[in-house]
Write an enzyme that holds these catalytic residues in place. Structure first.
Site, PDB file in Angstrom:
ATOM      1  N   LYS A   1     -31.979   3.335  -0.797  1.00  0.00           N
ATOM      2  CA  LYS A   1     -31.035   2.496  -0.038  1.00  0.00           C
ATOM      3  C   LYS A   1     -31.705   1.917   1.210  1.00  0.00           C
ATOM      4  O   LYS A   1     -31.351   0.823   1.660  1.00  0.00           O
ATOM      5  CB  LYS A   1     -29.785   3.308   0.319  1.00  0.00           C
ATOM      6  CG  LYS A   1     -28.942   3.705  -0.903  1.00  0.00           C
ATOM      7  CD  LYS A   1     -28.396   2.489  -1.665  1.00  0.00           C
ATOM      8  CE  LYS A   1     -27.378   2.854  -2.730  1.00  0.00           C
ATOM      9  NZ  LYS A   1     -26.839   1.718  -3.454  1.00  0.00           N
TER      10      LYS A   1
ATOM     11  N   SER B   1     -26.239   1.938   1.951  1.00  0.00           N
ATOM     12  CA  SER B   1     -25.518   3.171   2.316  1.00  0.00           C
ATOM     13  C   SER B   1     -25.934   3.574   3.727  1.00  0.00           C
ATOM     14  O   SER B   1     -27.058   3.274   4.151  1.00  0.00           O
ATOM     15  CB  SER B   1     -25.898   4.288   1.338  1.00  0.00           C
ATOM     16  OG  SER B   1     -25.439   5.532   1.809  1.00  0.00           O
TER      17      SER B   1
ATOM     18  N   TYR C   1     -32.474   9.031  -3.218  1.00  0.00           N
ATOM     19  CA  TYR C   1     -31.394   8.026  -3.176  1.00  0.00           C
ATOM     20  C   TYR C   1     -31.397   7.322  -1.816  1.00  0.00           C
ATOM     21  O   TYR C   1     -31.329   6.085  -1.743  1.00  0.00           O
ATOM     22  CB  TYR C   1     -30.060   8.733  -3.433  1.00  0.00           C
ATOM     23  CG  TYR C   1     -28.834   7.887  -3.207  1.00  0.00           C
ATOM     24  CD1 TYR C   1     -28.421   6.957  -4.156  1.00  0.00           C
ATOM     25  CD2 TYR C   1     -28.072   8.029  -2.041  1.00  0.00           C
ATOM     26  CE1 TYR C   1     -27.282   6.183  -3.953  1.00  0.00           C
ATOM     27  CE2 TYR C   1     -26.933   7.265  -1.834  1.00  0.00           C
ATOM     28  CZ  TYR C   1     -26.544   6.348  -2.787  1.00  0.00           C
ATOM     29  OH  TYR C   1     -25.422   5.579  -2.581  1.00  0.00           O
TER      30      TYR C   1
HETATM   31  N1  NAP Z   1     -18.909   6.397  -2.606  1.00  0.00           N
HETATM   32  C1  NAP Z   1     -19.689   6.547  -1.564  1.00  0.00           C
HETATM   33  O1  NAP Z   1     -19.460   7.429  -0.712  1.00  0.00           O
HETATM   34  C2  NAP Z   1     -20.862   5.619  -1.366  1.00  0.00           C
HETATM   35  C3  NAP Z   1     -21.482   5.620  -0.109  1.00  0.00           C
HETATM   36  C4  NAP Z   1     -22.554   4.758   0.124  1.00  0.00           C
HETATM   37  C5  NAP Z   1     -22.970   3.893  -0.873  1.00  0.00           C
HETATM   38  N2  NAP Z   1     -22.367   3.906  -2.088  1.00  0.00           N
HETATM   39  C6  NAP Z   1     -22.834   2.927  -3.089  1.00  0.00           C
HETATM   40  O2  NAP Z   1     -21.729   2.121  -3.466  1.00  0.00           O
HETATM   41  C7  NAP Z   1     -21.980   1.521  -4.737  1.00  0.00           C
HETATM   42  C8  NAP Z   1     -20.730   1.621  -5.598  1.00  0.00           C
HETATM   43  O3  NAP Z   1     -20.403   2.971  -5.745  1.00  0.00           O
HETATM   44  P1  NAP Z   1     -18.908   3.548  -5.813  1.00  0.00           P
HETATM   45  O4  NAP Z   1     -18.858   4.671  -4.836  1.00  0.00           O
HETATM   46  O5  NAP Z   1     -17.902   2.457  -5.712  1.00  0.00           O
HETATM   47  O6  NAP Z   1     -18.954   4.199  -7.271  1.00  0.00           O
HETATM   48  P2  NAP Z   1     -17.954   4.260  -8.539  1.00  0.00           P
HETATM   49  O7  NAP Z   1     -16.535   4.269  -8.113  1.00  0.00           O
HETATM   50  O8  NAP Z   1     -18.455   5.397  -9.347  1.00  0.00           O
HETATM   51  O9  NAP Z   1     -18.229   2.872  -9.290  1.00  0.00           O
HETATM   52  C9  NAP Z   1     -19.516   2.584  -9.749  1.00  0.00           C
HETATM   53  C10 NAP Z   1     -19.475   1.298 -10.548  1.00  0.00           C
HETATM   54  O10 NAP Z   1     -20.802   0.967 -10.949  1.00  0.00           O
HETATM   55  C11 NAP Z   1     -20.887   0.947 -12.382  1.00  0.00           C
HETATM   56  N3  NAP Z   1     -22.236   1.411 -12.721  1.00  0.00           N
HETATM   57  C12 NAP Z   1     -22.745   2.648 -12.562  1.00  0.00           C
HETATM   58  N4  NAP Z   1     -24.011   2.694 -13.001  1.00  0.00           N
HETATM   59  C13 NAP Z   1     -24.315   1.439 -13.441  1.00  0.00           C
HETATM   60  C14 NAP Z   1     -25.448   0.840 -14.029  1.00  0.00           C
HETATM   61  N5  NAP Z   1     -26.559   1.539 -14.275  1.00  0.00           N
HETATM   62  N6  NAP Z   1     -25.393  -0.469 -14.360  1.00  0.00           N
HETATM   63  C15 NAP Z   1     -24.274  -1.194 -14.145  1.00  0.00           C
HETATM   64  N7  NAP Z   1     -23.159  -0.684 -13.607  1.00  0.00           N
HETATM   65  C16 NAP Z   1     -23.183   0.626 -13.261  1.00  0.00           C
HETATM   66  C17 NAP Z   1     -19.721   1.812 -12.854  1.00  0.00           C
HETATM   67  O11 NAP Z   1     -19.233   1.511 -14.143  1.00  0.00           O
HETATM   68  P3  NAP Z   1     -19.921   2.111 -15.493  1.00  0.00           P
HETATM   69  O12 NAP Z   1     -19.990   3.587 -15.301  1.00  0.00           O
HETATM   70  O13 NAP Z   1     -19.042   1.676 -16.620  1.00  0.00           O
HETATM   71  O14 NAP Z   1     -21.265   1.476 -15.554  1.00  0.00           O
HETATM   72  C18 NAP Z   1     -18.666   1.413 -11.825  1.00  0.00           C
HETATM   73  O15 NAP Z   1     -18.131   0.150 -12.133  1.00  0.00           O
HETATM   74  C19 NAP Z   1     -23.227   2.224  -5.278  1.00  0.00           C
HETATM   75  O16 NAP Z   1     -24.346   1.381  -5.083  1.00  0.00           O
HETATM   76  C20 NAP Z   1     -23.368   3.457  -4.391  1.00  0.00           C
HETATM   77  O17 NAP Z   1     -24.722   3.853  -4.272  1.00  0.00           O
HETATM   78  C21 NAP Z   1     -21.326   4.752  -2.363  1.00  0.00           C
END
Ligand code: NAP
Length: 258
Positions: A166, A149, A162
């Site tokens: 990261k 991130s 968090y």
């Molecule tokens: N969105 C942002 O602004 C942002 C920015 C920087 C980094 N990130 C990072 O991007 C990554 C993906 O996030 P996203 O924004 O795409 O989120 P999202 O749309 O909420 O999707 C998260 C995915 O991870 C799964 N998941 C959550 N907890 C889990 C666990 N303990 N074990 C296995 N699977 C799990 C969820 O499915 P289930 O709930 O069914 O497990 C879902 O498939 C994360 O690492 C997050 O930290 C996000």
């Protein structure tokens, strides 16, 4: 030439956090370029629905769902056993799942919340690599991609733990790149900015989020999940054959090189 550079038909991918958000978009792109993909996340039903949708949208039926909670790192061999069984080999890992069960000062975080953030966001990714890298070493190639991130690059009064996890994931990226490079295995991290997914909804779905998009992001908009398709194909493919140990920001320019 163009097709060969990004051709993924001989690539076998395991991707975590793949049922929605950026993970699903990356899985869509990888399947679209011909890869065989094991998708994983916690909820079986949602994951199976996602697999069906991916088959229909990409025309590639080589997608295999396996429900697994990345916080259960002690049982992770069940996930990798499934992936080896379905795929034969794994040459691309996308460690995308991440958690943030706590918002607030790091002075007040509970031991449980701290351990969960660090274990899931950092150690589980190392464990995943440790279960797969021996076979990558034997094959002499591999691409490992983590989702970090832009939070890794700055402090935060609400997302401190968090962001620390990261940043630690970038340390893991760099060190694995040094250790695995001699075996032809590349390791890179993607650092998203603020992306419109459920994970970050509390931040972007507000008047402040809109304001931030206009004032802090040179491209003038928040990120969409489709913005991650190209980078996934690039890092999984031989097009990125000389890139390793990098932290690639995908953030509309909100975080520029300094
Ligand atoms: N969105 C942002 O602004 C942002 C920015 C920087 C980094 N990130 C990072 O991007 C990554 C993906 O996030 P996203 O924004 O795409 O989120 P999202 O749309 O909420 O999707 C998260 C995915 O991870 C799964 N998941 C959550 N907890 C889990 C666990 N303990 N074990 C296995 N699977 C799990 C969820 O499915 P289930 O709930 O069914 O497990 C879902 O498939 C994360 O690492 C997050 O930290 C996000």
């Amino acid at each position: 030439m163009r097709n060969e550079l990004f051709n993924l038909s001989d690539k076998r991918v395991l991707i975590t956090g793949a049922s929605k958000g950026m993970g699903k978009a990356m899985a869509t792109a990888l399947l679209g370029y011909g890869a065989h993909v094991v998708i994983s996340s916690r909820k079986q039903e949602q994951l199976e629905a996602c697999a069906q949708e991916l088959k229909e949208s990409t025309g590639n039926d080589k997608v295999y769902p396996y429900a697994f909670n990345m916080s259960n790192e002690n049982e992770m061999s069940s996930l990798t056993d499934f992936a080896f069984d379905r795929l034969g080999y794994i040459d691309v890992i996308v460690g995308n799942a991440g958690v943030n069960p706590y918002y607030g000062s790091i002075e007040e975080i509970s031991s449980d919340a701290y351990q969960k953030i660090m274990n899931t966001n950092v150690y589980a990714n190392l464990k995943l690599v440790n279960l797969i890298s021996p076979s990558m070493r034997k094959r002499g190639n591999g691409s490992i991609i983590f989702t970090s991130s832009i939070g890794a690059f700055k402090p935060s009064t609400g997302l401190g733990a968090y962001n620390m996890s990261k940043l630690s994931l970038l340390g893991l990226t760099r060190n694995l790149a040094a250790e695995l490079g001699p075996f032809g295995i590349r390791v890179n991290s993607i650092c998203p900015g603020l992306i419109k997914t459920d994970f970050a909804k509390a931040i972007w779905d507000s008047p402040e989020g809109e304001k931030r998009a206009k004032s802090d992001i040179p491209l003038g908009r928040l990120g969409e999940i489709d913005d991650f398709k190209g980078i996934a194909v690039y890092l999984a493919s031989d097009a990125s054959s000389y890139m390793t140990g990098q932290a690639l920001t995908i953030c509309g320019g909100s975080n520029m090189w300094t």
